[in-house]
Design an enzyme around this catalytic site. Structure first.
Site, PDB file in Angstrom:
ATOM      1  CG  ASN A  78      -8.694  -2.241  11.403  1.00  0.00           C
ATOM      2  OD1 ASN A  78      -7.811  -2.979  11.397  1.00  0.00           O
ATOM      3  ND2 ASN A  78      -9.833  -3.178  11.335  1.00  0.00           N
ATOM      4  CE1 TYR A 142      -3.510  -7.250   4.037  1.00  0.00           C
ATOM      5  CE2 TYR A 142      -1.331  -8.094   4.678  1.00  0.00           C
ATOM      6  CZ  TYR A 142      -2.459  -7.588   4.935  1.00  0.00           C
ATOM      7  OH  TYR A 142      -2.666  -7.428   6.415  1.00  0.00           O
ATOM      8  CB  ALA A 143       3.302  -7.712   0.123  1.00  0.00           C
ATOM      9  CB  ALA A 144       2.194  -4.032  -3.400  1.00  0.00           C
ATOM     10  CE  LYS A 146      -2.688  -3.998   5.471  1.00  0.00           C
ATOM     11  NZ  LYS A 146      -3.693  -3.119   6.070  1.00  0.00           N
TER      12      LYS A 146
END
Length: 251
Positions: A78, A142-144, A146
């Site tokens: 997490n 962050y998008a890459a 995740k």
């Protein structure tokens, strides 16, 4: 002792809610976080104060767990950080930090937990994000990261299936956590204070609100518990209030 779950980033909003959920179900909860000082007696049976973006810390975490407990029934990856900047503004150091905390930590925790998960035929739940599918401006790192977590989840589920280890990902949408609140100033919302920004964000969802950490924790528990989800592996479990189901041009 009961079944044992290891939760990284246990002091984050979703991590803490997940610890409470597993604890209430009778699991022994081992929480890992680089931050300390929060009272954990209500939900964390053992707290390990380590920075899992560091390889040596990850190795020590799982060495200690193996010595004391000898098993893991579920690993919840997490831990995460977010940088809310445009691609051109994001520095190489920031990019590397995001990938170290979100992606490399997941990879290293899985490698080091593997032998104990194989013994118990346990499960892995990786916390990805709806940003793995659809994203927005000023959050590229962050998008890459995740997206990488989701791809890694699918690959790991195939490699570990014969050992009886299930690997799935939960993809939260907008959830009321410190990370979400810190990222509300990216310019995608209009409002004079945090409550207006959260309210406006909620209204963009089909169910007209954002999520709560406990709602994500229940999804994590469902995928982590072999009694509930024994035939599910390699999946992306989206928990987003319907956000991805809605065309942006129709909202």
């Amino acid at each position: 002792m009961g079944r044992i779950v290891v939760i990284t980033g246990v002091f984050g909003g979703i991590g803490y809610a997940t610890a409470i959920t597993f604890h209430k179900k009778g699991w022994t909860v081992i929480g890992v976080d680089k931050y300390s000082g929060q009272d954990t007696e209500d939900c964390v049976d053992e707290f390990l104060n380590f920075d899992i973006s560091r390889v040596e810390d990850v190795r020590e975490v799982f060495r200690l767990i193996k010595v004391k407990y000898g098993r893991i029934d579920c690993l919840v990856n997490n831990a995460a950080i977010q940088v809310s900047k445009s691609i051109l503004e994001t520095t190489e150091i920031e990019w590397d930090e995001v990938f170290a905390n979100n992606v490399k930590s997941t990879f290293m925790c899985v490698k080091n937990a593997y032998s104990m998960l194989k013994e118990s035929k346990g499960s892995i739940v990786n916390v990805s994000s709806v940003h793995a599918f659809c994203t927005s401006r000023n959050i590229s790192a962050y998008a890459a990261a995740k997206g990488s977590v989701l791809a890694f989840t699918r690959a790991a589920s195939l490699e570990f299936a014969e050992e009886g280890i299930r690997v799935n990902a939960v993809l939260p949408g907008a959830v009321d956590t410190g990370m979400l609140r810190s990222g509300l100033g990216r310019g995608h919302l209009m409002g004079d204070n945090i409550h207006e920004l959260i309210g406006q964000l909620g209204l963009r969802h089909p169910i007209k609100r954002i999520g709560q950490p406990g709602e994500i924790a229940k999804a994590i528990y469902f995928l982590g518990d072999n009694e509930n989800s024994s035939f599910i592996t390699g999946q992306a479990f989206v928990v987003d209030g319907g956000a991805l189901a809605q065309l942006s041009t129709e909202s």
